[in-house]
Design an enzyme around this catalytic site. Structure first.
Site, mmCIF file in Angstrom:
data_model
loop_
_atom_site.group_PDB
_atom_site.id
_atom_site.type_symbol
_atom_site.label_atom_id
_atom_site.label_comp_id
_atom_site.label_asym_id
_atom_site.label_seq_id
_atom_site.Cartn_x
_atom_site.Cartn_y
_atom_site.Cartn_z
ATOM 1 N N ALA A 146 0.853 -1.187 0.000
ATOM 2 C CA ALA A 146 0.000 0.000 0.000
ATOM 3 C C ALA A 146 0.888 1.236 0.000
ATOM 4 C CB ALA A 146 -0.920 0.007 1.219
ATOM 5 N N ALA A 147 0.434 2.287 -0.692
ATOM 6 C CA ALA A 147 1.184 3.546 -0.728
ATOM 7 C C ALA A 147 0.237 4.696 -0.441
ATOM 8 C CB ALA A 147 1.846 3.736 -2.096
ATOM 9 N N SER A 149 0.135 9.182 0.987
ATOM 10 C CA SER A 149 0.830 10.459 0.790
ATOM 11 C C SER A 149 2.027 10.609 1.713
ATOM 12 C CB SER A 149 -0.139 11.617 1.023
ATOM 13 O OG SER A 149 -0.579 11.616 2.367
ATOM 14 N N LEU A 150 1.976 10.020 2.902
ATOM 15 C CA LEU A 150 3.048 10.202 3.872
ATOM 16 C C LEU A 150 3.997 9.017 3.968
ATOM 17 C CD1 LEU A 150 1.043 11.871 6.792
ATOM 18 C CD2 LEU A 150 2.159 12.950 4.831
ATOM 19 N N GLY A 151 3.608 7.877 3.451
ATOM 20 C CA GLY A 151 4.473 6.695 3.548
ATOM 21 C C GLY A 151 3.899 5.526 2.781
ATOM 22 N N GLN A 152 4.557 4.378 2.904
ATOM 23 C CA GLN A 152 4.053 3.166 2.270
ATOM 24 C C GLN A 152 4.319 1.972 3.178
ATOM 25 O OE1 GLN A 152 6.157 3.832 -1.403
ATOM 26 N NE2 GLN A 152 7.720 2.304 -0.941
ATOM 27 N N VAL A 153 3.595 0.870 2.907
ATOM 28 C CA VAL A 153 3.582 -0.280 3.813
ATOM 29 C C VAL A 153 4.088 -1.530 3.094
ATOM 30 C CG1 VAL A 153 2.131 -1.741 5.277
ATOM 31 C CG2 VAL A 153 1.652 0.707 5.098
ATOM 32 N N ASP A 302 -9.649 9.233 11.204
ATOM 33 C CA ASP A 302 -9.501 8.910 9.781
ATOM 34 C C ASP A 302 -9.952 7.473 9.507
ATOM 35 O OD1 ASP A 302 -8.823 9.367 7.138
ATOM 36 O OD2 ASP A 302 -6.734 8.804 7.388
#
Length: 573
Positions: A146-147, A149-153, A302
């Site tokens: 997953a990507a 705006s602040l990071g990715q997993v 959120d």
């Protein structure tokens, strides 16, 4: 300016918290960079505004054209990068600032961005955790799952065998955020006086609050603490699951947490094939949100579909605790009262709630607002509580704020976003879902059974108006609270109410009850009889005897209560 200036030699990595003055000092020495970014952003925004203005002047105001412009704005904000994506998300919660046509489009800004190279992500992990990736994890996926705006997993596995999710922050993120925030703040000081905004504070203060929240969100250690605090509130809850944080493998820019093997709530087909109860999942989601807002005061701000998962055992799992917020005790209690006043169509009290919660300034004349609120809410409720839709209410309210001096406090902007998003997820699973069908029984139950002095006073405020007891309100509350799935035990409430009624502080209340029983020069025997019939199922002799035994056990030594303990075991549960 010299090359040896400390402002030039420092990098943005030292900004661990949002400090507008320090950021201003840093970028004051980087004028060309600031000018380039400012011109780039303003030109693109100006081009969009020019197009929207030409539509208005040329009469091109069809719903299709407005939708096209709203879609263009969403794409523009996404293209401008993480800061502006977050700005768009924040604006999507502000019906007092953004037209209804644009709100729905901005809610689609769910952080969908291209991923950055895994080689960079691995370098960040190694720098943050102080070891090579292969020594830290037994396995890590070659590409992000997953990507945002602040990071990715990434999906990974620890050497001890646990499956984990590894969240890695984007490179140079602080540099981009600080530069954009500096520019936005500088512009806000110039444009605020020409904008017809009713914020209750300066635009610069709003930018600073936004910047503080954004810096909290990019601190992954803070997110881990939020996660554990959230888990503590739901400890022992059989319906809600929160992942474990692996602190040994976490830092400010890398977060390692338990992998959640669940089904996204938007995947209706997968939920049905797993034989999960969709309505039960919805109930868990709404009730957990109400507990966060009205009991714990610490809420997930959120809850978009990517952050909610259905587990195969029927539980609901929450992830991503970067954006959290908090409500004070008095605001929690006022929210309970506001919901009851809204459903009971008590609009004078509802406007008073809005005043207290700072949706309306103290200096505003509320006399014309009450009838306007009545027209609005009567139309929404349509004389049927079950027809209430939170998204519809938000859209209608956004029309009201342009006619009357309403504003949305920052806390409640996040609450609105949270509830609208949650309702949207629920409706995607079950089109006939009505949020009030879950929310109001929960609130009624809390009012009737909570021992908090403040909520007890809130219950009295609901039941008495102009020193008159409203019998129908009490009957409605009990009836609605019984629509909940769990049994309603009012014996404790009756005991608590009797104890309060006999206390010194309830002198005025005793007088009010006597007046209520003799109101209109008649004895209200029929109302009392109907109330007794309503309460009777919960006040059976066996139940009352069990309550009495429990009270005696708590008040007397064990040697005295042993025989009573044996007697209570013989009674039916």
């Amino acid at each position: 300016m010299t090359l040896s200036s400390p402002a030039l030699t420092r990098s943005t990595s030292h900004f661990q918290q949002y400090d507008p003055e320090e950021i201003a000092r840093y970028y004051r020495w980087r004028f060309p960079l600031v000018v380039w970014r400012t011109v780039s952003v303003l030109l693109r925004l100006a081009w969009f505004c020019l197009g929207s203005q030409s539509d208005r002047l040329l009469g091109r105001q069809s719903s299709r054209q407005v939708q096209r412009r709203a879609s263009q704005l969403r794409a523009l904000l996404a293209d401008l990068g993480p800061t502006f994506i977050k700005v768009g998300q924040a604006l999507s919660t502000r019906p007092d600032l953004v037209r209804v046509d644009y709100l729905e489009e901005l809610t689609k800004l769910q952080d969908q961005l291209p991923s950055f190279p895994t080689t960079i992500a691995r370098a960040i992990i190694e720098r943050e955790l102080g070891d090579v990736v292969e020594e830290i994890y037994a396995y890590i996926s070659p590409r992000p799952v997953a990507a945002a705006s602040l990071g990715q997993v990434y999906r990974a596995r620890l050497s001890s065998g646990e499956d984990v999710a590894v969240k890695v922050q984007r490179p140079y993120l602080r540099r981009q955020l600080t530069l954009d925030l500096y520019i936005i703040r500088w512009v806000s000081t110039w444009v605020y006086r020409w904008l017809p905004l009713n914020l209750g504070q300066s635009l610069t203060a709003v930018v600073d609050e936004f910047g503080s929240k954004l810096f909290e969100e990019i601190d992954y250690l803070n997110e881990g603490r939020n996660c554990e605090r959230f888990a503590g509130y739901f400890d022992g809850d059989l319906d809600v699951y929160v992942p474990k944080i692996y602190w040994k493998y976490s830092s400010k820019r890398v977060l390692t947490l338990e992998w959640i093997d669940g089904i996204k709530l938007t995947d209706t087909a997968a939920i049905q094939s797993a034989n999960l109860d969709i309505q039960s999942l919805i109930r868990i989601g709404v009730e957990s949100a109400l507990k966060q807002l009205l009991e714990y005061g610490f809420f997930h701000a959120d809850p978009h579909p990517g952050n909610l998962f259905a587990l195969r055992d029927g539980r609901l799992a929450f992830i991503d605790f970067g954006m959290m917020d908090q409500l004070s005790q008095d605001k929690k209690e006022r929210l309970v009262g506001a919901l009851v006043h809204m459903v009971n169509q008590d609009y004078e009290s509802l406007v008073e709630d809005f005043l207290y919660l700072q949706f309306i300034s103290d200096s505003v004349d509320t006399a014309p607002i009450v009838p306007a609120m009545q027209v609005l809410m009567d139309d929404i409720l349509n004389e049927k509580v079950g027809d209430f839709n939170f998204k519809t209410a938000t859209d209608r309210f956004s029309q009201l704020v342009y006619e009357y001096p309403f504003r949305v406090p920052p806390n409640f902007a996040l609450i609105i976003r949270s509830l609208v998003t949650l309702e949207g997820v629920a409706l995607s699973l079950y089109p006939d879902f009505k949020i009030i069908g879950v929310a109001y029984p929960y609130v009624a139950r809390r009012l009737l059974t909570d021992e908090s002095p403040a909520l007890r006073k809130r219950l009295l405020d609901v039941l008495f108006k102009d020193s008159k007891f409203r019998w129908n309100r009490l009957e409605n509350l009990i009836g609605i609270a019984r629509t909940d799935s769990s049994p309603l035990d009012l014996s404790g409430t009756a005991q608590m109410g009797l104890r309060y009624l006999l206390s010194d502080e309830a002198g005025d209340l005793r007088i009010q009850i006597v007046l209520a029983l003799t109101e209109d020069d008649r004895l209200h025997v029929e109302e009392v009889r109907q109330l007794w019939e309503l309460l009777q199922p919960d006040l059976t002799p066996d139940h009352l005897l069990q309550r009495a035994a429990k009270a005696i056990r708590e008040a007397l030594p064990e040697v005295v209560t042993a025989p009573i303990e044996q007697l209570s075991r013989l009674l039916p549960n």
